[in-house]
Write a protein that holds these residues in place. Structure first.
Motif, mmCIF file in Angstrom:
data_model
loop_
_atom_site.group_PDB
_atom_site.id
_atom_site.type_symbol
_atom_site.label_atom_id
_atom_site.label_comp_id
_atom_site.label_asym_id
_atom_site.label_seq_id
_atom_site.Cartn_x
_atom_site.Cartn_y
_atom_site.Cartn_z
ATOM 1 N N ASN A 252 0.581 -0.853 0.005
ATOM 2 C CA ASN A 252 -0.209 -0.062 -0.274
ATOM 3 C C ASN A 252 0.729 1.044 -0.178
ATOM 4 O O ASN A 252 1.980 2.010 0.909
ATOM 5 C CB ASN A 252 -0.769 -0.066 1.299
ATOM 6 C CG ASN A 252 -1.680 -1.169 0.955
ATOM 7 O OD1 ASN A 252 -2.256 -1.106 0.383
ATOM 8 N ND2 ASN A 252 -2.267 -1.681 2.522
ATOM 9 N N VAL A 253 0.523 2.013 -1.445
ATOM 10 C CA VAL A 253 1.869 3.013 -1.129
ATOM 11 C C VAL A 253 0.285 5.014 -0.584
ATOM 12 O O VAL A 253 0.010 4.838 -1.333
ATOM 13 C CB VAL A 253 2.371 3.085 -2.456
ATOM 14 C CG1 VAL A 253 3.496 4.663 -2.391
ATOM 15 C CG2 VAL A 253 3.034 2.275 -2.296
ATOM 16 N N TYR A 254 0.694 5.278 0.109
ATOM 17 C CA TYR A 254 0.454 6.504 0.249
ATOM 18 C C TYR A 254 0.629 7.515 0.523
ATOM 19 O O TYR A 254 2.283 7.522 0.213
ATOM 20 C CB TYR A 254 -0.077 5.973 2.183
ATOM 21 C CG TYR A 254 -0.929 5.237 2.745
ATOM 22 C CD1 TYR A 254 -2.609 5.609 2.477
ATOM 23 C CD2 TYR A 254 -0.100 4.313 3.044
ATOM 24 C CE1 TYR A 254 -3.166 4.004 3.241
ATOM 25 C CE2 TYR A 254 -0.863 3.045 3.179
ATOM 26 C CZ TYR A 254 -2.614 2.819 3.985
ATOM 27 O OH TYR A 254 -2.885 1.686 3.913
ATOM 28 N N ASN A 255 -0.075 8.293 -0.874
ATOM 29 C CA ASN A 255 0.132 9.905 -0.979
ATOM 30 C C ASN A 255 -0.596 10.996 -0.506
ATOM 31 O O ASN A 255 -1.270 10.975 0.053
ATOM 32 C CB ASN A 255 1.060 9.566 -2.726
ATOM 33 C CG ASN A 255 -0.665 9.634 -3.103
ATOM 34 O OD1 ASN A 255 -1.645 10.129 -2.765
ATOM 35 N ND2 ASN A 255 -0.767 7.960 -3.314
ATOM 36 N N ASN A 256 -0.074 12.253 -1.210
ATOM 37 C CA ASN A 256 -0.869 12.890 -0.651
ATOM 38 C C ASN A 256 -2.093 13.771 -1.855
ATOM 39 O O ASN A 256 -2.883 13.869 -1.079
ATOM 40 C CB ASN A 256 -0.004 14.663 -0.962
ATOM 41 C CG ASN A 256 0.956 15.435 0.272
ATOM 42 O OD1 ASN A 256 1.042 14.040 1.161
ATOM 43 N ND2 ASN A 256 1.906 15.750 0.054
ATOM 44 N N GLY A 257 -2.798 12.796 -2.420
ATOM 45 C CA GLY A 257 -3.225 12.585 -3.238
ATOM 46 C C GLY A 257 -4.482 11.374 -2.679
ATOM 47 O O GLY A 257 -5.501 11.093 -2.927
ATOM 48 N N GLY A 258 -4.145 10.119 -2.110
ATOM 49 C CA GLY A 258 -4.480 9.512 -1.902
ATOM 50 C C GLY A 258 -3.773 7.798 -1.242
ATOM 51 O O GLY A 258 -2.676 7.079 -0.887
ATOM 52 N N MET A 259 -4.003 6.935 -2.226
ATOM 53 C CA MET A 259 -3.042 5.567 -1.993
ATOM 54 C C MET A 259 -3.677 4.925 -3.557
ATOM 55 O O MET A 259 -4.368 5.087 -4.190
ATOM 56 C CB MET A 259 -3.836 4.835 -1.139
ATOM 57 C CG MET A 259 -4.756 4.061 -0.635
ATOM 58 S SD MET A 259 -4.750 2.881 -1.527
ATOM 59 C CE MET A 259 -3.963 1.688 -0.355
ATOM 60 N N VAL A 260 -2.366 4.025 -3.494
ATOM 61 C CA VAL A 260 -2.348 3.003 -4.710
ATOM 62 C C VAL A 260 -2.001 1.397 -4.155
ATOM 63 O O VAL A 260 -1.544 2.049 -2.653
ATOM 64 C CB VAL A 260 -1.684 3.003 -6.048
ATOM 65 C CG1 VAL A 260 -1.664 4.305 -6.331
ATOM 66 C CG2 VAL A 260 0.101 3.454 -5.581
ATOM 67 N N GLN A 261 -2.523 1.034 -5.045
ATOM 68 C CA GLN A 261 -1.307 -0.874 -4.296
ATOM 69 C C GLN A 261 -0.204 -0.465 -5.498
ATOM 70 O O GLN A 261 -0.255 -0.803 -6.548
ATOM 71 C CB GLN A 261 -2.122 -1.798 -4.318
ATOM 72 C CG GLN A 261 -2.656 -1.502 -2.855
ATOM 73 C CD GLN A 261 -3.823 -2.472 -2.831
ATOM 74 O OE1 GLN A 261 -4.802 -3.464 -3.918
ATOM 75 N NE2 GLN A 261 -4.356 -2.610 -1.745
ATOM 76 N N GLN A 319 -6.399 9.496 7.238
ATOM 77 C CA GLN A 319 -6.531 9.149 8.959
ATOM 78 C C GLN A 319 -5.504 8.308 9.171
ATOM 79 O O GLN A 319 -5.287 8.251 10.107
ATOM 80 C CB GLN A 319 -8.278 8.723 8.766
ATOM 81 C CG GLN A 319 -8.689 7.499 11.082
ATOM 82 C CD GLN A 319 -9.665 7.766 10.594
ATOM 83 O OE1 GLN A 319 -10.337 7.428 9.910
ATOM 84 N NE2 GLN A 319 -10.332 6.853 12.112
ATOM 85 N N PHE A 320 -5.333 7.287 8.746
ATOM 86 C CA PHE A 320 -4.458 6.621 8.756
ATOM 87 C C PHE A 320 -3.422 7.517 8.655
ATOM 88 O O PHE A 320 -1.835 6.529 9.579
ATOM 89 C CB PHE A 320 -4.274 5.340 7.480
ATOM 90 C CG PHE A 320 -3.495 4.877 7.943
ATOM 91 C CD1 PHE A 320 -3.444 2.767 8.013
ATOM 92 C CD2 PHE A 320 -2.252 4.959 6.377
ATOM 93 C CE1 PHE A 320 -2.832 2.270 8.097
ATOM 94 C CE2 PHE A 320 -1.127 4.147 6.974
ATOM 95 C CZ PHE A 320 -0.919 2.277 7.348
ATOM 96 N N LEU A 321 -2.515 7.949 7.756
ATOM 97 C CA LEU A 321 -1.452 8.620 7.086
ATOM 98 C C LEU A 321 -1.154 9.771 9.340
ATOM 99 O O LEU A 321 -0.582 9.720 9.658
ATOM 100 C CB LEU A 321 -1.925 9.672 6.366
ATOM 101 C CG LEU A 321 -1.259 9.235 5.309
ATOM 102 C CD1 LEU A 321 -1.150 10.648 4.113
ATOM 103 C CD2 LEU A 321 0.526 7.897 5.386
ATOM 104 N N ASP A 322 -2.609 10.236 9.406
ATOM 105 C CA ASP A 322 -2.748 10.815 11.085
ATOM 106 C C ASP A 322 -2.537 10.048 11.547
ATOM 107 O O ASP A 322 -1.782 10.672 12.988
ATOM 108 C CB ASP A 322 -3.968 11.641 11.585
ATOM 109 C CG ASP A 322 -4.199 13.062 10.484
ATOM 110 O OD1 ASP A 322 -3.167 13.366 9.496
ATOM 111 O OD2 ASP A 322 -5.190 13.415 9.718
#
Length: 327
Positions: A252-261, A319-322
């Motif tokens: 799972n790759v999180y970024n400032n615009g959302g996430m991808v896999q 929420q996950f990143l916070d």
């Protein structure tokens, strides 16, 4: 000149699609660049990270060409390719296709939604090269794999990889994501410099936990962007090579615009990466553009109604990143 555009995004990395497959548009290369600079300017009502010009191919299902906001052409764009994949597959009534890009013909396919009501596509990211001459990066060595380059930073270690566009990747901690260093370094390496004559995408990557990373990218020709598909793909591969994640497993790759896999694969002749994420269509609009000075007006926008669902994904990502990014 009358154009029809679709505003779309992959992970918040937004684009304007111009369909040259079914429309009789004729552009010179200079016009393509100037149209991108005009329509993509954030000072206009359109604004985007780039234009996806979709064309007929003599051997694949279509061609994707990507022009950045500064008028330069990118050799590849992973987030853009997902949007192009959705458009071309929809046009042809297919679930999968082969799309020609500057350096390779790439397989794309529709996938199970990554989040409820968020249309999702998987795209192939290749070829992958760690040879510095393929970026190019001017250093007195053949590769740069998690090593310090003192003239760039006394603290951080860097990896250079082409996928096929050039990426410089550093594994960092939360403190490195604060402040101005990434922006200053990126601007330095995308202006006149002795290392990257063609510029480079610069990513800072934080490992959150096994199978989860965060990537922030300064994109060549664009600047800081919500997400860069090839950067997220390259960063995933780097974390696998460093033992932080595993090849052949989803990350799972999180970024400032959302996430991808992303899934990094190793083959006898090298690597490739699967990039899986949203291909969200925002609206369709007509544009009247003056081809002398590239001023333009935009007609009514027909909203696709997809952004609400993507906004819910973004809220969960935030929420996950916070909760997980500190420390």
């Amino acid at each position: 000149m009358e154009l029809e555009i679709i505003k779309c995004h992959g992970s918040g990395n937004d684009f304007l699609i111009i369909d040259e497959i079914t429309n009789n548009y004729t552009f010179s290369e200079i016009q393509r660049a100037e149209i991108a600079k005009a329509l993509c300017s954030r000072e206009t009502e359109l604004g985007a990270d780039g234009i996806l010009y979709l064309q007929k191919s003599d051997h694949a299902d279509g061609v994707m060409r990507v022009f950045n906001t500064d008028g330069s052409e990118a050799s590849m764009c992973g987030n853009g390719l997902r949007c192009a994949a959705r458009y071309i597959c929809g046009l042809l009534g297919k679930k999968e296709a082969i799309i020609e890009t500057m350096k390779a013909d790439l397989h794309v396919s529709e996938q199970e939604n990554i989040f409820p009501d968020v249309t999702t596509f998987q795209v192939e990211i290749s070829p992958v090269s760690f040879s510095l001459k393929d970026l190019p990066l001017i250093l007195d060595q053949e590769t740069l794999l998690n090593e310090k380059v003192s003239e760039l930073s006394e603290e951080l270690k860097f990896t250079a990889v082409a996928v096929p566009n050039p990426h410089l990747i550093a594994m960092v901690e939360e403190k490195h994501l604060q402040g101005d260093f990434q922006g200053e370094l990126s601007s330095k390496l995308n202006g006149p410099n002795k290392w990257f004559p063609d510029g480079v995408n610069v990513s800072f990557v934080k490992s959150i936990s096994k199978g989860n990373i965060y990537v922030r990218t300064f994109e060549r020709g664009v600047g800081f962007t919500n997400a860069c598909g090839t950067a997220m793909s390259a960063s995933t591969l780097v974390t696998c090579l460093l033992g932080l994640n595993n090849l052949e497993e989803k990350v799972n790759v999180y970024n400032n615009g959302g996430m991808v896999q992303c899934i990094a694969h190793k083959y006898e002749d090298g690597y490739k990466i699967d990039l899986i994420g949203n291909a969200t269509f925002m609206y369709r609009a007509g544009v009247t553009i003056d081809m002398d000075d590239y001023s333009f007006t935009t007609g009514p926008k027909a909203d696709f109604g997809e952004q609400v669902s993507y906004g819910k994904l973004q809220s969960e990502v935030k929420q996950f990143l916070d909760t997980n990014m500190k420390g």
